[in-house]
Design an enzyme around this catalytic site. Structure first.
Site, mmCIF file in Angstrom:
data_model
loop_
_atom_site.group_PDB
_atom_site.id
_atom_site.type_symbol
_atom_site.label_atom_id
_atom_site.label_comp_id
_atom_site.label_asym_id
_atom_site.label_seq_id
_atom_site.Cartn_x
_atom_site.Cartn_y
_atom_site.Cartn_z
ATOM 1 N N PRO A 2 -39.013 17.369 34.663
ATOM 2 C CA PRO A 2 -40.234 16.581 34.430
ATOM 3 C C PRO A 2 -40.076 15.581 33.298
ATOM 4 O O PRO A 2 -39.995 15.942 32.138
ATOM 5 C CB PRO A 2 -41.295 17.647 34.104
ATOM 6 C CG PRO A 2 -40.748 18.916 34.636
ATOM 7 C CD PRO A 2 -39.266 18.798 34.496
ATOM 8 N N GLU A 3 -39.990 14.316 33.672
ATOM 9 C CA GLU A 3 -40.007 13.210 32.725
ATOM 10 C C GLU A 3 -41.313 12.456 32.980
ATOM 11 O O GLU A 3 -42.171 12.968 33.695
ATOM 12 C CB GLU A 3 -38.772 12.313 32.927
ATOM 13 C CG GLU A 3 -37.465 13.095 32.831
ATOM 14 C CD GLU A 3 -36.217 12.235 33.034
ATOM 15 O OE1 GLU A 3 -36.254 11.049 32.685
ATOM 16 O OE2 GLU A 3 -35.213 12.765 33.535
#
Length: 292
Positions: A2-3
């Site tokens: 998750p960016e």
DNA sequence: CACTTGACCTGTCCGC
DNA sequence: TGCGGACAGGTCAAGT
């Protein structure tokens, strides 16, 4: 993992799904995943209604009517999956996108709403966390005070980007753009993708990157982040959106996880190396370390 | 202060 | 087949 694009995808999903729902119960299996005092949870979470869902950097903020907010960092393997009351798990049912039933053994926190719908915080590696804080205090926590500007904000300019990068002038450009205090939201995938786009070797020291390349990198960062949001983010192993569905950015990726394949621009074989302690993917012909 | 490395975790994959 | 070790990669603490 998750960016910014993945967290933004989850935010968009949750902001359609959560507002108006009222928390009825909360369970958690691991103090590290949800370190709040139970008293706060009982008073400010149970019975509170979700008002809205925001994102800052890689952090999700679920704002509650109690003037408290859930602050959530997914770190590497976190998921936030919403399941309606009538969901039947498994193939053949209307909502069969979820691979298996929830909760599962990675479920750390489970929120149940008064209508029977549920929100699961799953996190295989237990690096992520959920905190319950007064909404007014959220901007004062360490992470929020230190984190840099949002790369997709209209007010963020190439000039400001260059200026902030120069605080890290003796480190590699990859380490600098991964530094959340320089700018928010870049992780390993979009670091490699944007550096390839700007034809910069990730190990190049910031002070040796030309002004023109920095300007190009600024453009490439915005391009890859926007493209990934369009594609619903990157799903490697764990990432899914708020409805449990995978994103497709990695099928459009140019270098990330593409070692051994041809560079889409010049055909040279992409190689994997280690920069800033991370797996790093480059085109060895187009991305050369510059020294001055 | 600037910068790098290790720790935090669990699951998977690779070589022997 | 089992088993040890490397690896995955976001952030912070500890080390140089």
């Amino acid at each position: 993992m998750p960016e910014l694009p993945e967290v933004e995808t989850i935010r968009m999903g949750l902001s359609e799904l959560l507002p108006g729902r009222v928390v009825r119960a909360v369970t958690h299996d691991n103090p590290k995943s949800f370190p709040n005092a139970p008293a706060d949870v009982n008073v400010f979470l149970i019975g509170a209604e979700v008002v809205g869902v925001q994102r800052r950097a890689k952090v999700l903020l679920i704002e509650l009517s109690s003037k408290y907010s859930l602050v959530i960092h997914l770190k590497m393997t976190g998921q936030l999956v919403f399941v309606s009351a009538d969901t039947r798990f498994g193939a053949g049912h209307p909502n069969d996108s979820l691979i298996h039933a929830l909760p599962d053994k990675s479920t750390r926190v489970e929120f149940t709403f008064t209508d029977g719908s549920r929100l699961f915080f799953n996190d295989q590696r237990k690096f992520g966390w959920v905190r319950l804080l007064p909404t007014a205090e959220v901007p004062n926590i360490d992470f929020m005070r230190k984190v840099g500007p949002e790369p997709l904000d209209a007010s963020f300019t190439a000039g400001e980007f260059a200026e902030r990068l120069m605080r890290r002038k003796n480190t590699s450009i990859k380490a600098a753009i991964l530094d959340q205090t320089v700018l928010a939201g870049i992780g390993n995938i979009y670091a490699d993708e944007s550096l390839w786009g700007a034809k910069i070797h990730p190990a190049t020291l910031v002070k040796n990157v030309s002004r023109q390349k920095i300007s190009s990198l600024f453009t490439e960062i915005q391009y890859v982040l926007n493209l990934s949001i369009q594609k619903g983010g990157s799903s490697d192993k764990n990432y899914v959106n708020a409805e449990g569905k995978r994103g497709s950015y990695l099928s459009f990726a140019r270098v990330f996880r593409r070692e051994g394949q041809p560079c889409p621009r010049c055909g040279t074989t992409i190689v994997k190396l280690r920069v800033a302690g991370r797996g790093t993917h480059i085109c060895p012909k187009e991305q050369k370390v510059v020294q001055k």
